[in-house]
Design an enzyme around this catalytic site. Structure first.
Site, short mmCIF file in Angstrom:
data_model
loop_
_atom_site.label_atom_id
_atom_site.label_comp_id
_atom_site.label_asym_id
_atom_site.label_seq_id
_atom_site.Cartn_x
_atom_site.Cartn_y
_atom_site.Cartn_z
N GLY A 12 0.77 -1.24 0.00
CA GLY A 12 0.00 0.00 0.00
C GLY A 12 0.81 1.29 0.00
N GLY A 14 3.48 1.75 -1.97
CA GLY A 14 4.24 1.84 -3.23
C GLY A 14 3.56 2.72 -4.27
CB VAL A 16 0.17 0.29 -7.86
CG1 VAL A 16 -1.28 -0.03 -8.22
CG2 VAL A 16 1.04 0.14 -9.12
CE1 TYR A 139 7.20 -8.67 -12.92
CE2 TYR A 139 7.62 -8.29 -10.59
CZ TYR A 139 6.91 -8.02 -11.74
OH TYR A 139 5.87 -7.10 -11.70
CE LYS A 190 20.38 7.70 -15.75
NZ LYS A 190 20.61 6.62 -16.73
P1 NAP Z 1 6.67 -0.57 -5.40
O1 NAP Z 1 6.43 0.88 -5.59
O2 NAP Z 1 8.04 -1.12 -5.44
O3 NAP Z 1 6.00 -0.99 -3.97
C1 NAP Z 1 6.16 -2.30 -3.51
C2 NAP Z 1 5.31 -2.46 -2.28
O4 NAP Z 1 5.43 -3.80 -1.80
C3 NAP Z 1 5.73 -1.52 -1.15
O5 NAP Z 1 4.59 -1.05 -0.45
C4 NAP Z 1 6.56 -2.44 -0.27
O6 NAP Z 1 6.57 -2.05 1.11
C5 NAP Z 1 5.80 -3.75 -0.44
N1 NAP Z 1 6.65 -4.88 -0.09
C6 NAP Z 1 7.80 -5.26 -0.72
N2 NAP Z 1 8.31 -6.33 -0.10
C7 NAP Z 1 7.49 -6.63 0.95
C8 NAP Z 1 7.49 -7.61 1.97
N3 NAP Z 1 8.45 -8.54 2.05
N4 NAP Z 1 6.48 -7.61 2.87
C9 NAP Z 1 5.50 -6.68 2.80
N5 NAP Z 1 5.42 -5.73 1.86
C10 NAP Z 1 6.42 -5.70 0.95
O7 NAP Z 1 5.81 -1.42 -6.42
P2 NAP Z 1 4.67 -0.95 -7.45
O8 NAP Z 1 5.33 -0.43 -8.67
O9 NAP Z 1 3.65 -0.14 -6.72
O10 NAP Z 1 4.04 -2.37 -7.84
C11 NAP Z 1 2.83 -2.80 -7.24
C12 NAP Z 1 2.41 -4.07 -7.96
O11 NAP Z 1 2.23 -3.77 -9.36
C13 NAP Z 1 3.45 -5.18 -7.89
O12 NAP Z 1 2.80 -6.43 -7.68
C14 NAP Z 1 4.12 -5.14 -9.25
O13 NAP Z 1 4.62 -6.43 -9.61
C15 NAP Z 1 2.98 -4.72 -10.14
N6 NAP Z 1 3.38 -4.07 -11.40
C16 NAP Z 1 4.15 -2.94 -11.38
C17 NAP Z 1 4.51 -2.35 -12.59
C18 NAP Z 1 5.36 -1.09 -12.64
O14 NAP Z 1 5.73 -0.66 -13.76
N7 NAP Z 1 5.64 -0.45 -11.51
C19 NAP Z 1 4.08 -2.90 -13.81
C20 NAP Z 1 3.28 -4.04 -13.77
C21 NAP Z 1 2.93 -4.63 -12.56
P3 NAP Z 1 7.84 -1.22 1.67
O15 NAP Z 1 7.74 0.11 1.01
O16 NAP Z 1 7.64 -1.21 3.15
O17 NAP Z 1 9.06 -1.99 1.23
O1 GFB Z 2 11.18 0.12 -16.96
P1 GFB Z 2 12.31 -0.72 -17.44
O2 GFB Z 2 13.54 -0.79 -16.60
O3 GFB Z 2 11.85 -2.22 -17.58
O4 GFB Z 2 12.68 -0.21 -18.92
P2 GFB Z 2 11.20 -3.07 -18.76
C1 GFB Z 2 13.88 -0.66 -19.49
C2 GFB Z 2 14.12 0.03 -20.83
O5 GFB Z 2 14.40 1.44 -20.60
C3 GFB Z 2 15.35 -0.57 -21.49
C4 GFB Z 2 15.76 1.69 -20.98
O6 GFB Z 2 15.23 -0.43 -22.88
C5 GFB Z 2 16.45 0.33 -20.94
O7 GFB Z 2 17.62 0.33 -21.77
N1 GFB Z 2 16.34 2.67 -20.05
C6 GFB Z 2 16.96 3.80 -20.40
C7 GFB Z 2 16.33 2.58 -18.71
N2 GFB Z 2 17.41 4.47 -19.32
C8 GFB Z 2 17.02 3.72 -18.23
C9 GFB Z 2 17.15 3.89 -16.83
O8 GFB Z 2 17.76 4.89 -16.35
N3 GFB Z 2 16.60 2.95 -16.03
C10 GFB Z 2 15.95 1.86 -16.54
N4 GFB Z 2 15.41 0.95 -15.68
N5 GFB Z 2 15.80 1.64 -17.87
C11 GFB Z 2 10.48 -4.46 -16.67
C12 GFB Z 2 10.63 -5.86 -16.11
O9 GFB Z 2 10.96 -4.46 -18.00
O10 GFB Z 2 9.11 -4.09 -16.71
C13 GFB Z 2 10.07 -5.90 -14.72
O11 GFB Z 2 11.99 -6.24 -16.09
C14 GFB Z 2 8.78 -5.14 -14.55
O12 GFB Z 2 9.92 -7.25 -14.34
C15 GFB Z 2 8.64 -3.91 -15.41
O13 GFB Z 2 7.69 -5.97 -14.77
C16 GFB Z 2 7.21 -3.42 -15.50
O14 GFB Z 2 9.89 -2.52 -19.18
O15 GFB Z 2 12.21 -3.33 -19.79
#
Ligand code: NAP
Ligand code: GFB
Length: 318
Positions: A12, A14, A16, A139, A190
């Protein structure tokens, strides 16, 4: 009067989770109590800690967001950690939900877990049709097991455990740590630092060619709340912007330059990995349910995200 719901949101604090909190705070529904928990409330990798959390809050519904989450480079260097931590969290949350009689669980997959070799657009029926991209297999398999477990709990006990499949998410309260962040928050931080240091070169990793669909966290949050209230299939549902909204990483960099009004140049470090070239997902199933849902235009969502970071960078997860 509809049944009172106690909705516990794991993860909660994070990206999302904070977006869902923002959305439900503006609604203030009397029949719903929302509880947002983080690792400070329970380590969900530990079964006893998870059990104590469920005994404390007695949720009737769970939105399960908690996960070890990271961008491409963090996944590439920690596939085992992503696999084990997420398998433990997911198994503990689903088992405790079953044991305590939670009425509905909505968990979270990702469009990056789909098969690497596939046809496009990807849809919900294709999740298990082949190995995921090697960069994030840990993952991906952990997330795919949520879908397998949901079907098993439904078949054996009749549980309504389902999942959503977001595309890449960005917005306020993201993770900006350069080692573990996703591309948009990584580049926001960055470019902010480059400008702060008077630099004139914005360094972007990879070629800039990969394509991504990005959903604004507040749009995803509105869809998540709808899924919790209205979507009653066990099958996953993709929550993504339309296919034609797919953009290149180069376009992302250009949008950030515009939002920061940066006058320097963008340089691509092609020695760094690109990851998956594309993972184009279809939101046809979502459109059948919500044909008129309006996504925030990408450039506006980027501007709002940049403005949030400029105002909150000292408090942001760096
Ligand atoms: P996030 O910002 O990294 O937040 C992760 C959350 O999980 C935080 O509240 C964290 O709590 C909690 N957490 C991590 N490890 C834990 C543990 N061991 N016990 C209890 N809580 C724990 O992640 P997000 O980007 O909001 O992602 C939320 C969901 O969306 C995830 O399931 C992720 O896989 C999914 N998702 C994300 C993306 C994306 O681009 N971000 C895309 C597709 C799907 P603390 O802050 O206390 O560590
Ligand atoms: O969001 P991202 O790290 O994950 O994006 P993915 C990676 C792309 O952005 C690559 C470029 O093409 C990188 O070369 N990029 C450029 C950067 N500059 C940066 C930078 O400063 N940081 C990062 N991180 N990338 C993830 C999955 O794939 O998608 C995870 O690995 C997760 O499991 C996430 O599910 C949603 O979209 O490539």
């Amino acid at each position: 009067m509809p049944d009172k719901k106690i909705i516990m949101v794991t993860g909660g604090t994070g990206l999302v989770g904070k977006a869902i909190e923002t959305v439900v705070q503006s609604e203030n529904r009397v029949d719903e109590t929302w509880i947002f928990v983080s690792s400070k409330d329970a380590d969900l990798c530990d079964l006893d800690s998870t059990r104590r959390l469920f005994e404390k809050y007695k949720p009737t519904h769970v939105i399960h967001l908690a996960a070890m989450v990271g961008g491409l480079f963090h996944n590439m260097s920690h596939n085992l950690d992503f696999l084990r931590n997420n398998l433990h969290m997911n198994d503990n949350v689903l088992q405790m939900s079953y044991e305590t009689g939670v009425r509905k669980v909505v968990s979270c997959l990702s469009t990056c877990i789909f098969p690497d070799k596939t046809t496009y657009p990807i849809d919900e029926s294709m999740i298990h049709n082949g190995p995921p991209h090697p960069s994030n297999f840990g993952y991906s398999y952990a997330k795919r097991m949520i879908d397998v477990a949901n079907k098993a709990y439904h078949e054996q006990y009749g549980c309504l455990f389902t999942s959503v499949v977001p595309c890449n998410v960005f917005g306020p309260h993201d993770n900006y740590n350069p080692e573990s962040s996703h591309v948009i928050p990584g580049l926001i931080r960055k470019l902010f630092d480059t400008i702060d240091n008077g630099g004139d070169t914005f360094l972007v990793m990879g070629t800039g060619k990969p394509l991504r669909q990005f959903i604004y966290s507040l749009d995803l949050a509105r869809l998540f709340v709808w899924v919790l209230r209205e979507y009653d299939e066990v099958e996953p549902i993709i929550l993504s912007v339309d296919e034609e909204c797919e953009v290149s990483i180069k376009k992302v960099a250009e949008e950030l330059v515009k939002s920061f009004d940066f006058k320097g140049s963008i340089v691509f470090d092609e020695t760094k990995a690109d990851g998956q070239y594309k993972k184009t997902a279809s939101n046809k199933k979502l459109r059948c349910y919500l044909p008129d849902f309006q996504f925030t235009p990408f450039s506006r969502a980027i501007k709002e995200s940049v403005d949030w970071y400029r105002q909150n960078h000292l408090l942001a997860r760096n």
